[in-house]
Structure formats: structure tokens, C-alpha cells
Design an enzyme around this catalytic site. Structure first.
Site, PDB file in Angstrom:
ATOM      1  N   HIS A  50       0.880  -1.174   0.000  1.00  0.00           N
ATOM      2  CA  HIS A  50       0.000   0.000   0.000  1.00  0.00           C
ATOM      3  C   HIS A  50       0.915   1.222   0.000  1.00  0.00           C
ATOM      4  CE1 HIS A  50      -3.579  -2.402   1.362  1.00  0.00           C
ATOM      5  NE2 HIS A  50      -2.634  -3.144   1.911  1.00  0.00           N
ATOM      6  N   ASN A 100      -6.760   0.800  -2.183  1.00  0.00           N
ATOM      7  CA  ASN A 100      -7.477   1.555  -1.145  1.00  0.00           C
ATOM      8  C   ASN A 100      -6.831   2.911  -0.885  1.00  0.00           C
ATOM      9  OD1 ASN A 100      -5.289   0.158  -0.031  1.00  0.00           O
ATOM     10  ND2 ASN A 100      -6.238  -0.044   1.980  1.00  0.00           N
ATOM     11  N   ASP A 108       2.538  -6.883   2.421  1.00  0.00           N
ATOM     12  CA  ASP A 108       1.383  -6.095   2.879  1.00  0.00           C
ATOM     13  C   ASP A 108       1.866  -4.798   3.544  1.00  0.00           C
ATOM     14  OD1 ASP A 108      -1.188  -5.274   3.366  1.00  0.00           O
ATOM     15  OD2 ASP A 108      -1.622  -6.780   4.890  1.00  0.00           O
TER      16      ASP A 108
HETATM   17  O1  DOR Z   1      -3.625  -3.953   8.384  1.00  0.00           O
HETATM   18  C1  DOR Z   1      -3.952  -3.646   7.237  1.00  0.00           C
HETATM   19  N1  DOR Z   1      -3.725  -2.425   6.756  1.00  0.00           N
HETATM   20  N2  DOR Z   1      -4.565  -4.555   6.466  1.00  0.00           N
HETATM   21  C2  DOR Z   1      -5.128  -4.213   5.286  1.00  0.00           C
HETATM   22  O2  DOR Z   1      -5.729  -5.057   4.666  1.00  0.00           O
HETATM   23  C3  DOR Z   1      -5.089  -2.828   4.810  1.00  0.00           C
HETATM   24  C4  DOR Z   1      -3.918  -2.145   5.366  1.00  0.00           C
HETATM   25  C5  DOR Z   1      -3.920  -0.657   5.135  1.00  0.00           C
HETATM   26  O3  DOR Z   1      -4.179  -0.233   4.016  1.00  0.00           O
HETATM   27  O4  DOR Z   1      -3.636   0.088   6.081  1.00  0.00           O
END
Ligand code: DOR
Length: 443
Positions: free
Chosen positions: A64, A96, A304
């Protein structure tokens, strides 16, 4: 007379389809053109990597990077600096952001922002919603599209597809593998009261094992019904491993370094800094995810990488957001596990290069073979280093591994024949380009 190479990587131990062994690699115009004993050959640039291992470039298929809309946490430039500093050559970035990446314009906007600013190669996931289902078959073939991402449980941001009818429609629209955040939304809503103010260790009690298992079972049922390939992201429970193993003809899965390294024993020490969706759980789950690494149930590792500022993370639970940095620490953390005997170097390469190549049908990346992009992660398996916040390029400037001593370190990042990082220094220009896919845009 044979043409000189643009780049010659000499005296390394390379890990590829032929096994692990000494060989040189010749590169012309960003492509691998020869592998073998090339000691008598000329090249514009020669890099002597005696004592080091040359791996295919590490592909992190879940990050992200927050741009557009949340650039105070990270942007495409800073996130990509973190990637190459950590030996990562390509990333798949999540939808996102603000606005969400849920239409073709938003995807094109990300590519134009990335061009000339990102140091590593990139692809962007397109977010599924109940409203954009009809666009999905085209969206997954757009230039720079990593395919479709569906959140079945809500996390950071507003993306959610939880109703069975909507999930079915998403899976029935298009062909490429769909990446899914699998936590059962109705159960998360029901159990919100379980969260204890100021106590992040209640996070895995709220987002419990059952929430993940129920959702993964429902998802697999719908994937079978629609005959759609699905990739289950960030597996956090041991209970899902046999379920995934029973469905490997259709289902692939990702594990993360944090679910393989941290455990419920770390909540007291790290507080909200370990808070993540899906949560880090007790060691019995961690052990069984490792078993899934050993037996092949897990296909890829993704970080992630989900950066939030210290100020945001310092809010009391549950106001604190979920997520931690990870793209820069994936390689050293996992090499430390290699040195501890938890996985082989070949299996690491399988998870970070061949795995993404195979399950996402990446064109020209993920192997050290003739004709492939000259992407290399060059590592010193013997280097003993300490991971520190000060090394972190990511905007928030923190890592849950601050102070951890590891054996094994990325020494160089080479992308399409260009040296982008060497000995903890970022070199050259931000010349990242879109990743190409055999089932999507090939360019
Ligand atoms: O802990 C998380 N943070 N899991 C996710 O799926 C999204 C992510 C975020 O975008 O902060």
C-alpha cells in the site's frame, strides 16, 4: 566477434532453474542474453559479485503506497525507495487510496504519477465494488493493471464486497486471478464489542480465527461455482492451511513476513505497532503457516506494506489504524529465516520470484533465464546487520523490527540491467516501468 554486453555480473552464485551454482550473467538492453562462464567477454559495466548470491528480482505482490490521497503516510516515490533499498525490484500496489482505484481513470492516474518517480517496476490492483462489476473484465487488461482486488472484510479505506451475490458477480466477471482480503465482515461487525479500549491484544480476539476461516470457505465455494482462480492474501491462521491445500487446483495463497515472524507474544512490546488486518496470532498459527511454506500450500510472500505515521499509531486502540511497514524488511527478515534453517534459499526464490511469475503470469520477470528482464536481488547471506528505524526509507520511518539483528542482507538491486541500489545507497534515476502480464497487458 560477439557483441559486448551492456552489463556483466561476474563470479556470483546464481539461483535459477538449473539449481544453485557459480555463473556469470550477460545483459543487453535490459534483458538477460547469456548465462555461463563469461569471464573472457567484454562489457560496458562489469559488477564483480564474488561471495554473493544473485537471485531473480524479488517481486512484492502486496503493498500500500497511499498515493493519491494519503501522501502524509507514503507516496509512490518514497514507497519505491523503500522497496529498492530492501532488494525489491517490482511491487503490486493496492487500490485503497483516495480516490479508490475503482475506475480506469484512477488507474491511469496512478501510472502517470508512478512514471519518472518510482524506482522499482510497478503494477496497480483495480478495486472491485458492487457498482463497477461490469468494468472488471476490461479493467484487468489495462496497462499496468495487476488484476482485481476484492476486500471481503473491511480494513483501511472504504472498499468492501461482502454480500454473497456481489462476490459471485465479481468472480463471474473476468478471467485473471482475483486477489482477496478474506475476513468475514458480518462477524467483524457482530464482534466489535470484544475490542478493549487501550488493549491492542484484543485485536486478534475481535478479528478471530473463525472470521478468516468462514470467509475463506465461503470464498472457495463461490470460486468453485464460478470456476474463477482466486488468490487469498495474508494468511493468518493455521486452520486455513488444510482448506487451501484441498483446493490448490483453483486457489493460491500468500503469507507475510510478519505472520511468520511475530506472534501474540509481541503485543506487549509493540502495542498498536503490531496491529494489522488480519491480525498476528499465537505461535500455533505461526507454526502452521510455516508448515504451509514447507509443504507448498503457500505460493508467494507479500509484505502487505501498510504504512501509518507514528502519530496515527500512537492513538489508543482501537482508534489506532491497522498496518505496518514491510516492503523494505521482507528480504532481510526472510534471509534471516533462511539462515536459521526455516526455509531454503531456493524456496525463498520460489516464493518471491517464481511464485508471482507463475500465479499472476507475469511476462518476462521472475526467473534468471535467457530473454527475461535483467532484474536481480543480490544478497550477502553471511552479512550480520541490525535493522533500525534510521535505515527505513518509508515516510513513517519506523519498522516493527527496529533493533533486530539479522544474518543475510540485500547488497544490490538491479532492475532491467540498471543498478538502482548498491550497499544501502539508492543510485540513478526513478525509471520504474509497468509490469507486463501474459493474461493482461503485454505492451
Ligand atoms: O492492516 C492492514 N492495513 N490490512 C489491510 O488489509 C489494509 C492495510 C492498510 O491499508 O492500512
Amino acid at each position: 566477434m560477439t557483441a559486448p554486453f551492456d552489463l556483466l555480473i561476474q563470479n556470483g552464485t546464481i539461483v535459477n532453474q538449473d539449481g544453485t551454482g557459480k555463473a556469470d550473467i550477460g545483459v543487453i538492453k535490459g534483458n538477460i542474453v547469456e548465462i555461463g562462464d563469461l569471464s573472457t567477454r567484454d562489457a560496458g559495466e562489469t559488477i564483480d559479485v564474488t561471495g554473493l548470491h544473485v537471485l531473480p528480482g524479488v517481486i512484492d505482490s502486496q503493498v500500500h503506497f497511499r498515493e493519491p490521497g494519503m501522501e502524509h503516510k507514503e507516496d509512490l516515490a518514497s514507497g519505491s525507495r523503500a522497496a529498492v533499498m530492501g532488494g525489491v525490484t517490482a511491487v503490486f500496489e493496492m487500490p485503497n487510496t483516495k480516490p479508490l482505484t475503482t475506475d480506469a481513470n484512477a488507474l491511469a492516474d496512478k501510472i502517470s504519477r508512478a512514471t519518472g518517480r518510482m524506482f522499482c517496476d510497478f503494477a496497480f490492483y483495480f478495486g472491485a465494488t458492487a457498482e463497477n462489476v461490469d468494468q472488471l473484465p476490461d479493467a484487468e487488461r489495462l496497462p499496468g493493471s495487476a488484476g482485481i482486488k476484492m476486500f471481503m472484510g473491511s480494513s483501511t479505506g472504504d472498499l468492501l464486497v461482502d454480500q454473497t451475490e456481489h462476490v459471485r458477480r465479481v468472480l463471474a466477471s473476468g478471467r485473471r486471478r482475483v486477489a482477496v482480503h478474506s475476513e468475514e465482515e458480518s462477524r467483524l461487525i457482530e464482534r466489535m464489542g470484544i475490542r478493549r479500549a487501550g488493549d491492542p491484544s484484543s485485536h486478534p480476539e475481535w478479528r478471530d480465527v473463525e472470521a478468516a476461516v468462514l470467509c475463506t470457505k465461503r470464498l472457495i465455494g463461490l470460486a468453485r461455482e464460478t470456476n474463477r482462480r482466486v488468490h487469498v492474501l495474508h494468511i493468518s491462521t493455521g486452520d486455513e492451511i488444510p482448506i487451501l491445500a484441498a483446493n490448490k487446483d483453483l486457489i493460491t495463497a500468500e503469507a507475510t513476513p510478519h505472520h511468520l515472524t511475530l506472534s501474540s507474544d509481541d503485543y506487549e512490546r509493540l502495542g498498536t505497532y503490531i496491529q494489522m488486518n488480519p491480525p498476528v496470532r499465537d505461535t500455533s498459527h505461526r507454526d502452521r503457516i510455516w508448515a504451509g511454506i514447507s509443504d507448498g500450500t503457500i505460493d508467494v510472500l507479500g509484505s502487505d506494506h501498510a504504512p501509518h505515521t507514528r502519530e496515527e499509531k500512537d492513538q489508543p486502540y482501537p482508534e489506532s489504524p491497522s498496518g505496518m511497514t514491510g516492503v523494505q524488511t521482507l528480504v532481510p527478515i526472510m534471509l534471516d529465516h533462511v539462515n536459521a534453517g526455516r526455509l531454503s534459499l531456493e524456496r525463498f526464490v520460489d516464493l518471491t520470484s517464481h511464485g508471482p511469475n507463475r500465479i499472476f503470469s507475469i511476462a518476462g520477470k521472475g526467473r534468471i533465464a535467457n530473454g527475461y528482464d535483467a532484474d536481480f536481488t543480490i544478497v550477502d547471506l553471511k552479512a550480520k546487520r541490525e535493522i533500525t528505524d534510521s535505515w527505513i526509507e518509508s515516510k513513517p520511518g519506523w519498522t516493527p523490527y527496529n533493533g533486530k539483528h539479522v544474518t543475510g542482507w540485500p547488497r544490490g538491486t538491479i532492475i532491467r540491467g540498471r543498478r538502482v541500489m548498491w550497499d544501502d545507497e539508492i543510485l540513478g534515476e526513478a525509471a520504474g516501468a509497468p509490469v507486463r502480464f501474459q493474461e493482461g497487458w503485454v505492451g
